[in-house]
Scaffold this motif. Structure first.
Motif, PDB file in Angstrom:
ATOM      1  N   LEU A 169       0.828  -1.203   0.000  1.00 23.00           N
ATOM      2  CA  LEU A 169       0.000   0.000   0.000  1.00 23.00           C
ATOM      3  C   LEU A 169       0.867   1.259   0.000  1.00 23.00           C
ATOM      4  O   LEU A 169       0.575   2.226  -0.703  1.00 23.00           O
ATOM      5  N   LEU A 170       1.943   1.252   0.774  1.00 22.01           N
ATOM      6  CA  LEU A 170       2.871   2.379   0.807  1.00 22.01           C
ATOM      7  C   LEU A 170       3.925   2.171  -0.273  1.00 22.01           C
ATOM      8  O   LEU A 170       4.730   1.249  -0.205  1.00 22.01           O
ATOM      9  N   ALA A 171       3.928   3.044  -1.277  1.00 22.01           N
ATOM     10  CA  ALA A 171       4.855   2.875  -2.394  1.00 22.01           C
ATOM     11  C   ALA A 171       6.311   2.956  -1.948  1.00 22.01           C
ATOM     12  O   ALA A 171       7.179   2.285  -2.508  1.00 22.01           O
ATOM     13  N   SER A 172       6.596   3.773  -0.956  1.00 20.22           N
ATOM     14  CA  SER A 172       7.962   3.899  -0.413  1.00 20.22           C
ATOM     15  C   SER A 172       7.973   3.347   1.004  1.00 20.22           C
ATOM     16  O   SER A 172       8.286   4.052   1.971  1.00 20.22           O
ATOM     17  N   TRP A 173       7.614   2.067   1.104  1.00 21.71           N
ATOM     18  CA  TRP A 173       7.436   1.488   2.438  1.00 21.71           C
ATOM     19  C   TRP A 173       8.693   1.591   3.291  1.00 21.71           C
ATOM     20  O   TRP A 173       8.624   2.024   4.446  1.00 21.71           O
ATOM     21  N   GLU A 174       9.852   1.194   2.780  1.00 19.93           N
ATOM     22  CA  GLU A 174      11.045   1.133   3.628  1.00 19.93           C
ATOM     23  C   GLU A 174      11.427   2.474   4.241  1.00 19.93           C
ATOM     24  O   GLU A 174      11.576   2.558   5.470  1.00 19.93           O
ATOM     25  N   PRO A 175      11.607   3.551   3.466  1.00 23.98           N
ATOM     26  CA  PRO A 175      11.986   4.810   4.116  1.00 23.98           C
ATOM     27  C   PRO A 175      10.921   5.328   5.074  1.00 23.98           C
ATOM     28  O   PRO A 175      11.251   5.903   6.126  1.00 23.98           O
ATOM     29  N   GLU A 176       9.655   5.111   4.752  1.00 26.53           N
ATOM     30  CA  GLU A 176       8.609   5.578   5.649  1.00 26.53           C
ATOM     31  C   GLU A 176       8.563   4.737   6.923  1.00 26.53           C
ATOM     32  O   GLU A 176       8.353   5.263   8.019  1.00 26.53           O
ATOM     33  N   ALA A 177       8.754   3.431   6.780  1.00 35.39           N
ATOM     34  CA  ALA A 177       8.764   2.562   7.951  1.00 35.39           C
ATOM     35  C   ALA A 177       9.950   2.887   8.852  1.00 35.39           C
ATOM     36  O   ALA A 177       9.819   2.941  10.085  1.00 35.39           O
ATOM     37  N   ARG A 178      11.115   3.120   8.267  1.00 32.54           N
ATOM     38  CA  ARG A 178      12.306   3.451   9.062  1.00 32.54           C
ATOM     39  C   ARG A 178      12.131   4.786   9.775  1.00 32.54           C
ATOM     40  O   ARG A 178      12.546   4.946  10.927  1.00 32.54           O
ATOM     41  N   SER A 179      11.522   5.751   9.099  1.00 27.24           N
ATOM     42  CA  SER A 179      11.289   7.052   9.726  1.00 27.24           C
ATOM     43  C   SER A 179      10.346   6.924  10.918  1.00 27.24           C
ATOM     44  O   SER A 179      10.601   7.482  11.993  1.00 27.24           O
ATOM     45  N   LEU A 180       9.261   6.177  10.745  1.00 26.49           N
ATOM     46  CA  LEU A 180       8.306   5.989  11.835  1.00 26.49           C
ATOM     47  C   LEU A 180       8.958   5.256  13.001  1.00 26.49           C
ATOM     48  O   LEU A 180       8.767   5.618  14.170  1.00 26.49           O
ATOM     49  N   LEU A 181       9.742   4.239  12.700  1.00 22.14           N
ATOM     50  CA  LEU A 181      10.421   3.490  13.753  1.00 22.14           C
ATOM     51  C   LEU A 181      11.407   4.391  14.491  1.00 22.14           C
ATOM     52  O   LEU A 181      11.543   4.307  15.721  1.00 22.14           O
ATOM     53  N   GLY A 182      12.104   5.271  13.763  1.00 23.11           N
ATOM     54  CA  GLY A 182      13.023   6.194  14.401  1.00 23.11           C
ATOM     55  C   GLY A 182      12.310   7.163  15.318  1.00 23.11           C
ATOM     56  O   GLY A 182      12.815   7.508  16.403  1.00 23.11           O
ATOM     57  N   GLN A 183      11.127   7.628  14.926  1.00 24.79           N
ATOM     58  CA  GLN A 183      10.333   8.502  15.789  1.00 24.79           C
ATOM     59  C   GLN A 183       9.912   7.764  17.055  1.00 24.79           C
ATOM     60  O   GLN A 183       9.981   8.305  18.161  1.00 24.79           O
ATOM     61  N   PHE A 184       9.470   6.517  16.864  1.00 32.70           N
ATOM     62  CA  PHE A 184       9.058   5.715  18.010  1.00 32.70           C
ATOM     63  C   PHE A 184      10.222   5.460  18.958  1.00 32.70           C
ATOM     64  O   PHE A 184      10.090   5.595  20.177  1.00 32.70           O
ATOM     65  N   ARG A 185      11.376   5.098  18.416  1.00 35.48           N
ATOM     66  CA  ARG A 185      12.526   4.795  19.253  1.00 35.48           C
ATOM     67  C   ARG A 185      12.963   6.005  20.065  1.00 35.48           C
ATOM     68  O   ARG A 185      13.293   5.902  21.238  1.00 35.48           O
ATOM     69  N   ALA A 186      12.944   7.178  19.412  1.00 33.77           N
ATOM     70  CA  ALA A 186      13.336   8.401  20.107  1.00 33.77           C
ATOM     71  C   ALA A 186      12.398   8.703  21.269  1.00 33.77           C
ATOM     72  O   ALA A 186      12.839   9.128  22.342  1.00 33.77           O
ATOM     73  N   LYS A 187      11.113   8.467  21.073  1.00 32.76           N
ATOM     74  CA  LYS A 187      10.139   8.747  22.128  1.00 32.76           C
ATOM     75  C   LYS A 187      10.194   7.691  23.226  1.00 32.76           C
ATOM     76  O   LYS A 187      10.196   8.015  24.419  1.00 32.76           O
TER      77      LYS A 187
END
Length: 273
Positions: A169-187
């Motif tokens: 569904l997400l055409a750029s799944w990997e960069p978007e998934a990594r960005s979201l995971l990075g936000q989660f990890r930081a929080k």
């Protein structure tokens, strides 16, 4: 600067600083190299010298044994050549509000009405754990009916990493998934005793991609952007993410997906019906 014992957030900060120290070389910071170097990256003493603090204090900082000031952490961030998102992550460890944020697990009638009124544009309310507290018909049509998921699966991290359709569904799944995971990890790093963060982390680590990226200690921050969706019914869609804090509900955020072109606007109308 204040001394203190070992604690979870201190250990997390120290591990993050160490990972960033080890990725640098002397040449990166203008220091001479040596063929006999056995230490990966910079030495602790070199970082301390660049930051203008004592070697012992920096060593204690990496070991999670001390709390320190905003000024010192900014100096360390500059010495380690941290990017803006990484610097923000480091500075979050000195924010006084980090231990007091306890938003409610429900959404007010006003915020719920706002979410529903945005349809057919997808919209959702998130809490600090990225749990989905409210959503509208546009969000259901774009992704899935969250009411059919188990309560603990109604989470944006779970949808991106553990819900299989997300990867197509997400055409750029990997960069978007990594960005979201990075936000989660930081929080999550700021709340080492929070059971919900621990629960989500355990679920994420069952995914090989998430486990690999999580181990690299990547961090990031939210940035408004246009996301490309490949929907099985509506086809290609370009949606702008807009994230707003709910002033009267601290800790809650409204995330709206707005069409970036006329074709996407029409596709949403058709999709929602």
């Amino acid at each position: 600067m204040n001394g203190g014992g070992l604690n979870g957030s201190g250990r997390e900060l120290g591990a993050f600083l160490r990972s960033r120290r080890e990725r640098l070389t002397p040449a990166d910071v203008g220091l001479p190299g040596s063929p006999r170097r056995r230490t990966p990256g910079l030495r602790r003493g070199e970082v301390a010298e660049l930051a203008g603090i004592s070697s012992s204090w920096y060593a204690w900082l990496e070991q999670g044994r001390v709390r320190t000031s905003e000024q010192v952490l900014r100096s360390v961030a500059r010495a380690l050549r941290l990017d803006p998102d990484e610097t923000a992550h480091v500075m979050s460890f000195v924010e006084p509000s980090a231990s007091s944020e306890q938003p409610p697990g429900w959404v007010s009638r006003n915020l719920l009405s706002l979410v529903e009124s945005l349809a057919p544009n997808p919209a959702v309310v998130l809490d600090p754990h990225w749990d989905l507290l409210a959503w509208n018909s546009g969000y259901t049509a774009l992704l899935t009916d969250l009411a059919r998921l188990a309560p603990k699966q109604r989470n944006l991290l779970w949808l991106v990493f553990r819900w299989p359709p997300a990867r197509t569904l997400l055409a750029s799944w990997e960069p978007e998934a990594r960005s979201l995971l990075g936000q989660f990890r930081a929080k999550a790093a700021r709340y080492p005793g929070d059971g919900r963060y621990a629960e989500i982390t355990e679920e994420l680590l069952a995914d090989p991609d998430a486990a690999r990226w999580y181990g690299q200690r990547e961090t990031s921050a939210f940035h408004p952007a246009v996301r490309h969706f490949r929907h099985p019914v509506a086809g290609d869609m370009q949606l702008r993410y807009v994230k707003l804090a709910a002033v009267d509900e601290p800790g809650h955020h409204l995330l709206a997906y707005l069409p970036d072109n006329r074709a996407t606007e029409e596709a949403l109308r058709v999709l929602v019906g």
